[in-house]
Design a protein around this motif. Sequence first.
Motif, PDB file in Angstrom:
ATOM      1  N   GLY A  55       0.814  -1.210   0.000  1.00 24.78           N
ATOM      2  CA  GLY A  55       0.000   0.000   0.000  1.00 24.78           C
ATOM      3  C   GLY A  55       0.849   1.261   0.000  1.00 24.78           C
ATOM      4  O   GLY A  55       0.602   2.192  -0.776  1.00 24.78           O
ATOM      5  N   VAL A  56       1.860   1.295   0.851  1.00 27.23           N
ATOM      6  CA  VAL A  56       2.736   2.461   0.929  1.00 27.23           C
ATOM      7  C   VAL A  56       3.559   2.600  -0.346  1.00 27.23           C
ATOM      8  O   VAL A  56       3.716   3.705  -0.881  1.00 27.23           O
ATOM      9  N   PHE A  57       4.075   1.495  -0.876  1.00 28.20           N
ATOM     10  CA  PHE A  57       4.859   1.539  -2.101  1.00 28.20           C
ATOM     11  C   PHE A  57       3.987   2.018  -3.265  1.00 28.20           C
ATOM     12  O   PHE A  57       4.409   2.858  -4.060  1.00 28.20           O
ATOM     13  N   GLY A  58       2.756   1.502  -3.339  1.00 30.80           N
ATOM     14  CA  GLY A  58       1.838   1.922  -4.400  1.00 30.80           C
ATOM     15  C   GLY A  58       1.468   3.391  -4.288  1.00 30.80           C
ATOM     16  O   GLY A  58       1.453   4.120  -5.282  1.00 30.80           O
ATOM     17  N   ALA A  59       1.165   3.838  -3.077  1.00 29.86           N
ATOM     18  CA  ALA A  59       0.822   5.246  -2.877  1.00 29.86           C
ATOM     19  C   ALA A  59       2.024   6.143  -3.188  1.00 29.86           C
ATOM     20  O   ALA A  59       1.863   7.223  -3.763  1.00 29.86           O
ATOM     21  N   SER A  60       3.216   5.688  -2.846  1.00 29.70           N
ATOM     22  CA  SER A  60       4.425   6.462  -3.143  1.00 29.70           C
ATOM     23  C   SER A  60       4.659   6.543  -4.648  1.00 29.70           C
ATOM     24  O   SER A  60       5.100   7.586  -5.154  1.00 29.70           O
ATOM     25  N   ALA A  61       4.374   5.466  -5.360  1.00 28.79           N
ATOM     26  CA  ALA A  61       4.507   5.488  -6.819  1.00 28.79           C
ATOM     27  C   ALA A  61       3.513   6.474  -7.423  1.00 28.79           C
ATOM     28  O   ALA A  61       3.860   7.244  -8.332  1.00 28.79           O
ATOM     29  N   LEU A  62       2.303   6.473  -6.922  1.00 32.71           N
ATOM     30  CA  LEU A  62       1.299   7.419  -7.424  1.00 32.71           C
ATOM     31  C   LEU A  62       1.691   8.854  -7.087  1.00 32.71           C
ATOM     32  O   LEU A  62       1.548   9.753  -7.917  1.00 32.71           O
ATOM     33  N   TRP A  63       2.165   9.079  -5.897  1.00 36.12           N
ATOM     34  CA  TRP A  63       2.643  10.408  -5.504  1.00 36.12           C
ATOM     35  C   TRP A  63       3.832  10.813  -6.371  1.00 36.12           C
ATOM     36  O   TRP A  63       4.013  11.979  -6.715  1.00 36.12           O
ATOM     37  N   GLY A  64       4.646   9.830  -6.744  1.00 32.90           N
ATOM     38  CA  GLY A  64       5.818  10.074  -7.565  1.00 32.90           C
ATOM     39  C   GLY A  64       5.492  10.652  -8.930  1.00 32.90           C
ATOM     40  O   GLY A  64       6.328  11.334  -9.532  1.00 32.90           O
ATOM     41  N   ILE A  65       4.283  10.402  -9.429  1.00 30.34           N
ATOM     42  CA  ILE A  65       3.881  10.981 -10.717  1.00 30.34           C
ATOM     43  C   ILE A  65       3.927  12.503 -10.633  1.00 30.34           C
ATOM     44  O   ILE A  65       4.518  13.168 -11.481  1.00 30.34           O
ATOM     45  N   GLY A  66       3.311  13.040  -9.615  1.00 26.24           N
ATOM     46  CA  GLY A  66       3.324  14.496  -9.428  1.00 26.24           C
ATOM     47  C   GLY A  66       4.731  15.013  -9.175  1.00 26.24           C
ATOM     48  O   GLY A  66       5.123  16.065  -9.692  1.00 26.24           O
ATOM     49  N   GLU A  67       5.500  14.262  -8.397  1.00 28.18           N
ATOM     50  CA  GLU A  67       6.868  14.679  -8.105  1.00 28.18           C
ATOM     51  C   GLU A  67       7.755  14.632  -9.338  1.00 28.18           C
ATOM     52  O   GLU A  67       8.690  15.415  -9.468  1.00 28.18           O
ATOM     53  N   LEU A  68       7.457  13.729 -10.257  1.00 31.17           N
ATOM     54  CA  LEU A  68       8.218  13.642 -11.504  1.00 31.17           C
ATOM     55  C   LEU A  68       8.061  14.924 -12.319  1.00 31.17           C
ATOM     56  O   LEU A  68       9.043  15.485 -12.825  1.00 31.17           O
ATOM     57  N   PHE A  69       6.836  15.431 -12.392  1.00 33.73           N
ATOM     58  CA  PHE A  69       6.597  16.680 -13.118  1.00 33.73           C
ATOM     59  C   PHE A  69       7.140  17.886 -12.349  1.00 33.73           C
ATOM     60  O   PHE A  69       7.612  18.852 -12.951  1.00 33.73           O
ATOM     61  N   GLU A  70       7.093  17.816 -11.020  1.00 32.48           N
ATOM     62  CA  GLU A  70       7.699  18.878 -10.212  1.00 32.48           C
ATOM     63  C   GLU A  70       9.213  18.879 -10.372  1.00 32.48           C
ATOM     64  O   GLU A  70       9.842  19.939 -10.415  1.00 32.48           O
ATOM     65  N   GLN A  71       9.805  17.686 -10.470  1.00 33.75           N
ATOM     66  CA  GLN A  71      11.247  17.583 -10.668  1.00 33.75           C
ATOM     67  C   GLN A  71      11.650  18.215 -11.991  1.00 33.75           C
ATOM     68  O   GLN A  71      12.680  18.875 -12.087  1.00 33.75           O
ATOM     69  N   GLN A  72      10.820  18.039 -13.002  1.00 32.47           N
ATOM     70  CA  GLN A  72      11.088  18.668 -14.297  1.00 32.47           C
ATOM     71  C   GLN A  72      11.142  20.192 -14.142  1.00 32.47           C
ATOM     72  O   GLN A  72      12.022  20.851 -14.694  1.00 32.47           O
TER      73      GLN A  72
END
Length: 98
Positions: A62-79
């Motif tokens: 659950g935590v890994f999945g939620a972190s992956a989903l959160w990572g989508i937004g962070e990927l665009f923020e990282q850009q």
Amino acid sequence: MYFTGITIAAMTFLTIGIWHPIVIKTEYYWGTRPWILYLLIGIGCCVAALFTENIYLSSFLGVFGASALWGIGELFEQQKRVERGWFPRNPKRKTSAA
């Protein structure tokens, strides 16, 4: 004493800590294109957590999945952080757009 809560908290802390450099490296090498992979991993892990009886494994999924989903937004923020010059741009990659 019961260590379930503290064990899950430590697992959560480490999982989130692992995703931070994953997002940075993903943006550096591939830009934002892998966001769909993050989505599939996130949904897959969250669904798997629903069907996992073991509390530790279910929590991790659950935590890994939620972190992956959160990572989508962070990927665009990282850009955006790269565009601002806060992080290095990969000179070998022609475009950083999705």
